[in-house]
Design a protein around this motif. Structure first.
Motif, mmCIF file in Angstrom:
data_model
loop_
_atom_site.group_PDB
_atom_site.id
_atom_site.type_symbol
_atom_site.label_atom_id
_atom_site.label_comp_id
_atom_site.label_asym_id
_atom_site.label_seq_id
_atom_site.Cartn_x
_atom_site.Cartn_y
_atom_site.Cartn_z
ATOM 1 N N ASN A 16 57.500 40.965 34.268
ATOM 2 C CA ASN A 16 56.975 41.546 33.034
ATOM 3 C C ASN A 16 56.096 42.742 33.376
ATOM 4 O OD1 ASN A 16 58.253 39.714 31.410
ATOM 5 N ND2 ASN A 16 56.428 38.519 30.930
ATOM 6 N N ILE A 17 55.984 43.655 32.432
ATOM 7 C CA ILE A 17 55.142 44.840 32.615
ATOM 8 C C ILE A 17 53.913 44.721 31.716
ATOM 9 C CG2 ILE A 17 55.005 47.346 32.326
ATOM 10 C CD1 ILE A 17 58.013 47.447 32.932
ATOM 11 N N PHE A 18 52.737 45.017 32.302
ATOM 12 C CA PHE A 18 51.482 44.927 31.555
ATOM 13 C C PHE A 18 50.681 46.214 31.715
ATOM 14 C CE2 PHE A 18 52.721 40.556 32.149
ATOM 15 C CZ PHE A 18 52.344 39.945 30.960
ATOM 16 N N ASP A 19 49.882 46.506 30.685
ATOM 17 C CA ASP A 19 49.046 47.703 30.698
ATOM 18 C C ASP A 19 47.780 47.513 31.525
ATOM 19 O OD1 ASP A 19 50.647 49.313 28.802
ATOM 20 O OD2 ASP A 19 50.113 47.715 27.409
ATOM 21 N N ALA A 20 47.348 46.261 31.669
ATOM 22 C CA ALA A 20 46.130 45.975 32.437
ATOM 23 C C ALA A 20 46.180 44.528 32.918
ATOM 24 C CB ALA A 20 44.880 46.212 31.595
ATOM 25 N N VAL A 21 45.333 44.216 33.918
ATOM 26 C CA VAL A 21 45.316 42.873 34.519
ATOM 27 C C VAL A 21 43.882 42.417 34.732
ATOM 28 C CG1 VAL A 21 46.017 41.453 36.495
ATOM 29 C CG2 VAL A 21 47.499 43.321 35.723
ATOM 30 N N LEU A 22 43.605 41.174 34.370
ATOM 31 C CA LEU A 22 42.337 40.522 34.701
ATOM 32 C C LEU A 22 42.642 39.335 35.613
ATOM 33 C CD1 LEU A 22 40.516 40.624 31.258
ATOM 34 C CD2 LEU A 22 39.783 41.778 33.346
ATOM 35 N N VAL A 23 42.178 39.402 36.852
ATOM 36 C CA VAL A 23 42.399 38.334 37.833
ATOM 37 C C VAL A 23 41.263 37.327 37.687
ATOM 38 C CG1 VAL A 23 42.659 37.760 40.266
ATOM 39 C CG2 VAL A 23 43.564 39.925 39.387
ATOM 40 N N CYS A 24 41.592 36.113 37.240
ATOM 41 C CA CYS A 24 40.581 35.091 36.928
ATOM 42 C C CYS A 24 40.860 33.791 37.670
ATOM 43 C CB CYS A 24 40.536 34.834 35.417
ATOM 44 S SG CYS A 24 40.193 36.299 34.428
ATOM 45 N N THR A 25 41.209 33.912 38.943
ATOM 46 C CA THR A 25 41.594 32.730 39.720
ATOM 47 C C THR A 25 40.423 32.073 40.440
ATOM 48 O OG1 THR A 25 42.216 34.239 41.512
ATOM 49 C CG2 THR A 25 43.967 33.477 40.062
ATOM 50 N N GLY A 26 39.230 32.679 40.368
ATOM 51 C CA GLY A 26 38.053 32.048 40.962
ATOM 52 C C GLY A 26 37.969 32.233 42.465
ATOM 53 N N ARG A 27 36.933 31.590 43.041
ATOM 54 C CA ARG A 27 36.682 31.743 44.479
ATOM 55 C C ARG A 27 36.475 30.405 45.169
ATOM 56 N NH1 ARG A 27 31.253 30.981 44.258
ATOM 57 N NH2 ARG A 27 30.172 31.715 42.408
ATOM 58 N N ASN A 28 36.819 29.304 44.504
ATOM 59 C CA ASN A 28 36.585 27.979 45.096
ATOM 60 C C ASN A 28 37.872 27.196 45.275
ATOM 61 O OD1 ASN A 28 33.832 28.394 45.198
ATOM 62 N ND2 ASN A 28 33.430 27.413 43.244
ATOM 63 N N SER A 29 38.879 27.853 45.801
ATOM 64 C CA SER A 29 40.152 27.154 45.955
ATOM 65 C C SER A 29 40.646 27.102 47.398
ATOM 66 C CB SER A 29 41.226 27.805 45.072
ATOM 67 O OG SER A 29 41.360 29.172 45.383
ATOM 68 N N GLU A 30 40.399 28.147 48.179
ATOM 69 C CA GLU A 30 40.884 28.192 49.560
ATOM 70 C C GLU A 30 39.791 27.726 50.521
ATOM 71 O OE1 GLU A 30 43.981 28.795 50.272
ATOM 72 O OE2 GLU A 30 44.471 29.238 48.174
ATOM 73 N N LYS A 31 40.062 26.677 51.263
ATOM 74 C CA LYS A 31 39.064 26.062 52.142
ATOM 75 C C LYS A 31 38.641 27.005 53.273
ATOM 76 C CE LYS A 31 41.577 21.704 51.541
ATOM 77 N NZ LYS A 31 42.383 20.682 52.246
ATOM 78 N N VAL A 69 47.518 42.858 28.080
ATOM 79 C CA VAL A 69 46.704 42.526 29.251
ATOM 80 C C VAL A 69 47.135 41.175 29.819
ATOM 81 C CG1 VAL A 69 44.376 42.159 30.139
ATOM 82 C CG2 VAL A 69 44.750 43.797 28.283
ATOM 83 N N ALA A 70 47.429 41.135 31.106
ATOM 84 C CA ALA A 70 47.730 39.876 31.791
ATOM 85 C C ALA A 70 46.435 39.251 32.274
ATOM 86 C CB ALA A 70 48.672 40.112 32.965
ATOM 87 N N VAL A 71 46.227 37.996 31.923
ATOM 88 C CA VAL A 71 45.068 37.231 32.389
ATOM 89 C C VAL A 71 45.599 36.145 33.322
ATOM 90 C CG1 VAL A 71 43.134 35.760 31.741
ATOM 91 C CG2 VAL A 71 43.789 37.686 30.263
ATOM 92 N N ILE A 72 45.160 36.169 34.568
ATOM 93 C CA ILE A 72 45.680 35.216 35.561
ATOM 94 C C ILE A 72 44.679 34.092 35.747
ATOM 95 C CG2 ILE A 72 46.567 34.941 37.904
ATOM 96 C CD1 ILE A 72 47.150 37.941 37.931
#
Length: 534
Positions: free
Chosen positions: A138-153, A3-6
């Motif tokens: 790289n190849i992953f079986d699953a992805v969790l996008v954890c970049t949040g929501r408080n970065s782009e003005k 699992v890729a955790v971003i």
């Protein structure tokens, strides 16, 4: 299952742990050189990288905001300076050995479906090593996008702003009041961040104005008898009463309670919208600063001049030195294929339970942290990750695409009817309701029917006390043996740090508390009898 955790902020760290708990193999990619996300304070301003202010104090209490199987240290204060939050995250990473799964200074450039995605559900992720500038896949079986929501003005198009000759800064870039001494400052936006900036600057600037088109309801961190407001408000019994009592009655009682602290109309902050139609702000100092004149409330901005601003009520303020745009943030996932999900007008296009893209052939991607929680964020992010990791393995089966789309559309209609139309209200959820919703899917929602019979003391604390995250570790997948003890000792950890001076006498429980307990006991018995025999 790989699992890729971003991202290695709050949601990324708990994502790694949830993967480990479920026997998955996480690999986390963090573009900076440390964990913590926005809680890792830095004087340096980096586009797309959020940071707390130097003085930031949490607006949720420590027992409500902790991870469900890792209580905050007993000695931590009720409400914490941001340095304590970062220490807690460091302790969490150390306790569960999370650091070894993180690749720092690694940027995710793209996340694309593998050619055989319909069969495998796999993803091709393009990565850039920021130390060497080398790019790999790289190849992953699953992805969790954890970049949040408080970065782009998020910057609204204010007329005349481009002609304004003073300094313009977004709250994203604000860190501390140094350099604002003696200046006339206008803060636009009266959310939690805008109000904190305005209060802080009012101590050093010659004059601070805060502009709000709608007004706001203001709550204090501390309520009656010095108790934390979230621990006295976020209770299951309160949620039940809110459902069965007339909405108008509840709103009138809440407004009366809020105005008992200071009259919002007198202080020119009272909004036109209903009390539950827009999230209130948490701020302890605003009425004091307004009363002292160092802070002044103003209407919305109509237009800027070269050195001032004209407001919607035709009043004018000249010689403004600095404008602070506390106008919030927009969602952005530049690395994610638009065929997976797309952001339109700050709405994350079609996410089931605000996590899963419903039209994927295989449910192997989860977007964590998109929801705007009316309550504590960290336990919600954790619950999203607990559910996601079990979905990836097929231990939890999501409904068919049509059913998920119906659920999404139903939620959108509720939000439109319930809340004022603002860009952040496209993803608003209420803490207990949303946690229960996810926990029901995951099979870890507290079973009160069982609990009242097997452990009445614990059941009373869970139903009539604060809905702390530990409740979601009592039953089902991820059950934690320490949950019961954590719940029964939560008030000791909350109030313990205040015990810094001997009083010279033994504190006695008040008659009010004894009467309250008796009332709760009688109501509970009546509730059980009704459920059993009627």
């Amino acid at each position: 299952m790989k699992v890729a955790v971003i991202g290695a902020g709050v949601s990324g760290l708990t994502a790694i742990k949830c993967c480990i708990d479920e026997g998955l193999e996480p690999v986390c990619f963090e573009r900076t050189n440390d964990i913590g996300g926005l809680w890792r304070y830095s004087d340096n301003v980096t586009e797309g990288q959020a940071s707390v202010m130097k003085s930031t104090i949490t607006n949720t209490s420590k027992e409500m905001m902790c991870f469900s199987d890792f209580p905050m240290p007993a000695e931590y204060p009720m409400y914490m300076h941001n340095t304590y939050v970062q220490k807690y995250l460091d302790l969490y990473a150390e306790k569960f050995s999370l650091q070894k799964y993180i690749q720092f200074k690694t940027e995710v450039l793209s996340v694309m479906k593998k050619d055989d995605f319909e069969q495998t559900g796999q993803w091709v992720i393009q990565l850039k090593d920021k130390k060497t500038d080398k790019v790999k896949e790289n190849i992953f079986d699953a992805v969790l996008v954890c970049t949040g929501r408080n970065s782009e003005k998020y910057v609204p198009n204010f007329p005349g702003l481009s002609n304004f000759k003073g300094e313009v800064v977004h709250s994203h870039d604000y860190r501390k009041p140094t350099g604002y001494e003696g200046k006339r400052v206008l803060v636009i936006g009266i959310g939690n961040t805008g109000s904190e900036i305005a209060v802080e600057l009012s101590a050093v600037a010659s004059q601070v104005f805060i502009s709000t088109g709608r007004g706001t309801w203001v709550l204090s961190r501390i309520t009656d008898y010095g108790m934390p407001i979230d621990m006295t408000s976020f209770k299951r019994i309160m949620m039940k009463l809110k459902k069965i009592l007339p909405q108008s009655l509840i709103e009138n009682l809440v407004v009366k309670k809020i105005n008992a602290r200071f009259d919002h109309a007198t202080y020119c902050l009272q909004p036109k919208h209903r009390v539950f139609a827009h999230s209130p702000i948490i701020n302890d100092e605003i009425p004091n600063r307004l009363a002292s004149g160092t802070l002044r409330a103003k209407a919305g901005v109509r237009t800027f001049t070269e050195n001032g601003v004209i407001f919607d009520d035709n009043t004018v303020e000249e010689n403004i030195d600095v404008v602070v745009l506390a106008t919030g943030y927009t969602f952005k996932f530049p690395f994610l294929d638009k065929s997976v999900t797309e952001v339109r007008e700050n709405h994350v296009d079609e996410l089931y339970k605000y996590i899963f893209p419903p039209k994927l052939e295989k449910s192997t991607l989860g977007i964590i942290g998109c929801a705007q929680v009316l309550g504590a964020n960290m336990p919600v992010f954790e619950m999203q990750c607990r559910l996601s990791t079990r979905v990836f393995q097929g231990k939890v089966n999501l409904p068919c695409c049509n059913d998920m789309m119906l659920d999404i559309k139903s939620k959108q209609e509720v939000l439109k009817e319930k809340y004022v139309k603002l860009h952040k209200h496209t993803v608003t959820v209420e803490y207990i309701e949303y946690m229960d919703e996810l926990a029901t899917l995951n099979g870890c929602r507290p079973d009160f029917g069982l609990l009242f019979w097997s452990d009445p003391k614990l059941a009373l604390n869970c139903y009539f006390g604060p809905c702390t995250p530990y409740q979601y570790r009592l039953h089902g997948p991820g059950k934690w043996d320490g949950a019961r003890k954590a719940i029964l000792s939560q008030w000791e950890r909350t109030l313990g740090p205040l015990k810094t001076r001997p009083l010279g006498f033994t504190e006695q429980p008040s008659k009010k508390n004894i009467l309250l307990f008796s009332f709760v006991f009688v109501v509970t018995i009546c509730y059980l009898l009704q459920a059993l025999f009627f």
